[in-house]
Write a protein that holds these residues in place. Structure first.
Motif, PDB file in Angstrom:
ATOM      1  N   GLU A 157      -2.736 -53.357 -70.521  1.00  0.00           N
ATOM      2  CA  GLU A 157      -4.195 -53.721 -70.367  1.00  0.00           C
ATOM      3  C   GLU A 157      -4.069 -55.108 -70.296  1.00  0.00           C
ATOM      4  N   ILE A 158      -2.966 -55.812 -71.124  1.00  0.00           N
ATOM      5  CA  ILE A 158      -2.956 -57.197 -71.086  1.00  0.00           C
ATOM      6  C   ILE A 158      -2.440 -57.811 -69.830  1.00  0.00           C
ATOM      7  N   ARG A 159      -1.183 -57.160 -69.368  1.00  0.00           N
ATOM      8  CA  ARG A 159      -0.850 -57.720 -67.796  1.00  0.00           C
ATOM      9  C   ARG A 159      -1.946 -57.617 -66.846  1.00  0.00           C
ATOM     10  N   ALA A 160      -2.500 -56.502 -66.739  1.00  0.00           N
ATOM     11  CA  ALA A 160      -3.720 -56.170 -65.840  1.00  0.00           C
ATOM     12  C   ALA A 160      -4.843 -57.269 -65.817  1.00  0.00           C
ATOM     13  N   ALA A 161      -5.307 -57.686 -67.116  1.00  0.00           N
ATOM     14  CA  ALA A 161      -6.139 -58.749 -67.147  1.00  0.00           C
ATOM     15  C   ALA A 161      -5.685 -60.174 -66.802  1.00  0.00           C
ATOM     16  N   ILE A 162      -4.348 -60.258 -67.226  1.00  0.00           N
ATOM     17  CA  ILE A 162      -3.746 -61.666 -66.622  1.00  0.00           C
ATOM     18  C   ILE A 162      -3.514 -61.735 -65.327  1.00  0.00           C
ATOM     19  N   GLY A 167      -4.362 -64.429 -60.683  1.00  0.00           N
ATOM     20  CA  GLY A 167      -4.103 -63.996 -59.241  1.00  0.00           C
ATOM     21  C   GLY A 167      -5.097 -64.402 -58.418  1.00  0.00           C
ATOM     22  N   ARG A 168      -6.499 -64.375 -59.157  1.00  0.00           N
ATOM     23  CA  ARG A 168      -7.731 -64.768 -58.358  1.00  0.00           C
ATOM     24  C   ARG A 168      -7.732 -66.450 -57.945  1.00  0.00           C
ATOM     25  N   ARG A 169      -6.828 -67.001 -58.882  1.00  0.00           N
ATOM     26  CA  ARG A 169      -6.617 -68.632 -58.780  1.00  0.00           C
ATOM     27  C   ARG A 169      -5.413 -69.060 -58.105  1.00  0.00           C
ATOM     28  N   ILE A 170      -4.412 -68.273 -58.073  1.00  0.00           N
ATOM     29  CA  ILE A 170      -3.375 -68.981 -57.471  1.00  0.00           C
ATOM     30  C   ILE A 170      -2.572 -67.706 -56.532  1.00  0.00           C
ATOM     31  N   GLY A 171      -3.273 -66.708 -56.461  1.00  0.00           N
ATOM     32  CA  GLY A 171      -2.818 -65.413 -55.537  1.00  0.00           C
ATOM     33  C   GLY A 171      -1.796 -64.567 -56.299  1.00  0.00           C
ATOM     34  N   LEU A 172      -1.737 -63.253 -55.977  1.00  0.00           N
ATOM     35  CA  LEU A 172      -1.187 -62.232 -56.691  1.00  0.00           C
ATOM     36  C   LEU A 172       0.366 -62.348 -56.635  1.00  0.00           C
ATOM     37  N   VAL A 175       1.639 -64.721 -58.831  1.00  0.00           N
ATOM     38  CA  VAL A 175       1.726 -64.256 -59.995  1.00  0.00           C
ATOM     39  C   VAL A 175       3.047 -63.399 -60.379  1.00  0.00           C
ATOM     40  N   ARG A 176       3.238 -62.472 -59.519  1.00  0.00           N
ATOM     41  CA  ARG A 176       4.450 -61.626 -59.512  1.00  0.00           C
ATOM     42  C   ARG A 176       5.723 -62.464 -59.706  1.00  0.00           C
ATOM     43  N   GLU A 177       5.843 -63.711 -59.016  1.00  0.00           N
ATOM     44  CA  GLU A 177       7.028 -64.522 -59.058  1.00  0.00           C
ATOM     45  C   GLU A 177       7.038 -65.070 -60.617  1.00  0.00           C
ATOM     46  N   ILE A 178       6.028 -65.532 -61.359  1.00  0.00           N
ATOM     47  CA  ILE A 178       6.212 -66.186 -62.497  1.00  0.00           C
ATOM     48  C   ILE A 178       5.923 -65.072 -63.590  1.00  0.00           C
ATOM     49  N   ASP A 179       5.530 -63.796 -63.384  1.00  0.00           N
ATOM     50  CA  ASP A 179       5.478 -62.835 -64.586  1.00  0.00           C
ATOM     51  C   ASP A 179       6.753 -62.799 -65.313  1.00  0.00           C
ATOM     52  N   PRO A 180       6.938 -63.219 -66.516  1.00  0.00           N
ATOM     53  CA  PRO A 180       8.274 -63.444 -67.311  1.00  0.00           C
ATOM     54  C   PRO A 180       8.687 -62.183 -67.675  1.00  0.00           C
ATOM     55  N   TRP A 181       8.394 -61.022 -67.548  1.00  0.00           N
ATOM     56  CA  TRP A 181       8.550 -59.914 -68.204  1.00  0.00           C
ATOM     57  C   TRP A 181       8.956 -58.647 -67.208  1.00  0.00           C
ATOM     58  N   PHE A 182       9.975 -57.939 -67.826  1.00  0.00           N
ATOM     59  CA  PHE A 182      10.403 -56.816 -67.013  1.00  0.00           C
ATOM     60  C   PHE A 182      10.751 -55.423 -67.737  1.00  0.00           C
ATOM     61  N   ILE A 244      -7.934 -68.880 -69.263  1.00  0.00           N
ATOM     62  CA  ILE A 244      -7.564 -68.354 -70.382  1.00  0.00           C
ATOM     63  C   ILE A 244      -8.822 -67.502 -71.203  1.00  0.00           C
ATOM     64  N   ARG A 245      -9.909 -68.094 -71.125  1.00  0.00           N
ATOM     65  CA  ARG A 245     -10.895 -67.860 -71.692  1.00  0.00           C
ATOM     66  C   ARG A 245     -11.735 -66.533 -71.128  1.00  0.00           C
ATOM     67  N   GLU A 246     -11.505 -66.286 -69.710  1.00  0.00           N
ATOM     68  CA  GLU A 246     -11.649 -65.186 -68.926  1.00  0.00           C
ATOM     69  C   GLU A 246     -10.914 -63.812 -69.588  1.00  0.00           C
ATOM     70  N   ILE A 247      -9.717 -64.277 -69.584  1.00  0.00           N
ATOM     71  CA  ILE A 247      -8.680 -63.094 -70.076  1.00  0.00           C
ATOM     72  C   ILE A 247      -9.015 -62.622 -71.288  1.00  0.00           C
ATOM     73  N   VAL A 248      -9.151 -63.541 -72.208  1.00  0.00           N
ATOM     74  CA  VAL A 248      -9.355 -63.185 -73.654  1.00  0.00           C
ATOM     75  C   VAL A 248     -10.756 -62.732 -73.838  1.00  0.00           C
ATOM     76  N   ASP A 249     -11.875 -62.905 -73.113  1.00  0.00           N
ATOM     77  CA  ASP A 249     -13.043 -62.329 -73.221  1.00  0.00           C
ATOM     78  C   ASP A 249     -12.991 -60.841 -72.880  1.00  0.00           C
ATOM     79  N   VAL A 250     -12.240 -60.521 -71.920  1.00  0.00           N
ATOM     80  CA  VAL A 250     -11.878 -59.047 -71.220  1.00  0.00           C
ATOM     81  C   VAL A 250     -11.125 -58.344 -72.543  1.00  0.00           C
ATOM     82  N   LEU A 251     -10.236 -59.040 -73.179  1.00  0.00           N
ATOM     83  CA  LEU A 251      -9.414 -58.296 -73.946  1.00  0.00           C
ATOM     84  C   LEU A 251     -10.006 -58.144 -75.383  1.00  0.00           C
ATOM     85  N   ASP A 252     -10.605 -59.137 -75.695  1.00  0.00           N
ATOM     86  CA  ASP A 252     -11.398 -58.993 -76.865  1.00  0.00           C
ATOM     87  C   ASP A 252     -12.300 -57.709 -76.888  1.00  0.00           C
TER      88      ASP A 252
END
Length: 283
Positions: A157-162, A167-172, A175-182, A244-252
């Motif tokens: 749920e966190i990854r989807a919100a992020i 992605g809407r701001r810099i392109g998906l 985002v896939r390139e800088i996603d730090p997790w596997f 960040i505020r947009e992400i946090v508002d969704v996840l809240d």
């Protein structure tokens, strides 16, 4: 000249937003089963909370512990936490470079341990085989590697919100390139360890959904600490904060636990952690 990667880790932020990480390592610690004469390598040791527990055991015999982490801040915290403990050392090191460190490739260690670090370490696809090879070369024949990391479905749920907000701001694609997790699954682990790298036998493996209550830092504290890499392309602080505020508002809303009692107070927040736990033996 290569530039040093920014250290986004803060020990203070970790204590307010992710202190539950070492507290929930009970089962993988049982799988590690440290004994007083074990010489143990801890990969991604963090602030040393678990190392202190291990060192209390190894200091009773001839064993010892060596912790490595890519974060200088975390290594300094681990050194302070374990100060005065016998045969307990720490070093700043990228775990994917283990194979290039001759002093760690001599089959000296009885056991290798890692908790909540390998989903960061294994993010670069080109580093995955060399990582497991480096760990194998550090272990004595018959030695064990016990690790726990994020598994497939972790914090989805966190990854989807992020991904949506950033992605809407810099392109998906970016985002896939800088996603730090596997976050792999059981089949992937067996394949890379037993077939692609070889010389390993996976003895136990499980993937567990472990709903985890947010720390006192809440959703926002978690995002600012754990997801800092996602915001590296923002040059304007205002745009970064809006994202960040947009992400946090969704996840809240998504992560909010139901209110309890008659006063209507909220019950905090829950993250959908999925843990991949493995015990493997070097053949």
């Amino acid at each position: 000249m290569a530039t040093e990667k920014k250290d986004n880790w803060s020990t203070e932020a970790y204590q307010t937003s992710a202190s539950f990480v070492p507290k929930l390592a009970i089962k993988v610690m049982q799988w590690l089963d440290p004994q007083k004469d074990d010489f143990i390598l801890d990969i991604g040791c963090g602030d040393g909370v678990l190392d202190l527990q291990i060192a209390h055991i190894t200091s009773q015999g001839s064993g010892g512990l060596y912790g490595i982490d890519s974060s200088k801040a975390m290594i300094e915290a681990a050194k302070q936490k374990c100060a005065g403990t016998e045969r307990c050392s720490f070093q700043v090191m990228d775990a994917t470079d283990l194979i290039n460190q001759p002093s760690f490739q001599k089959e000296d260690f009885d056991k290798v341990f890692s908790n909540a670090a390998m989903h960061w370490i294994l993010r670069p696809e080109s580093k995955r085989e060399v990582f497991f090879t480096g760990v194998k070369n550090a272990l004595k024949p018959g030695g064990t590697f016990a690790f726990e990391m994020g598994g497939l479905g972790n914090v989805s749920e966190i990854r989807a919100a992020i991904h949506m907000a950033v992605g809407r701001r810099i392109g998906l694609a970016r985002v896939r390139e800088i996603d730090p997790w596997f976050f792999p699954d059981e089949n992937w682990v067996r394949h890379i360890m037993e077939e692609r790298v070889g010389g390993w036998k996976v003895e136990q493996i499980e993937r567990q959904w472990r709903p985890t209550d947010a720390d006192e830092g809440g959703v926002e504290g978690w995002i600012r600490l754990m997801a800092a890499d996602f915001f590296q392309d923002f040059t304007q602080e205002k745009e970064k904060e809006e994202c960040i505020r947009e992400i946090v508002d969704v996840l809240d809303e998504v992560c909010k636990k139901p209110a309890v009692g008659g006063d209507g107070n909220g019950g905090g927040y829950m993250f959908s952690y999925v843990r991949l736990r493995v015990l493997a033996t070097k053949l």
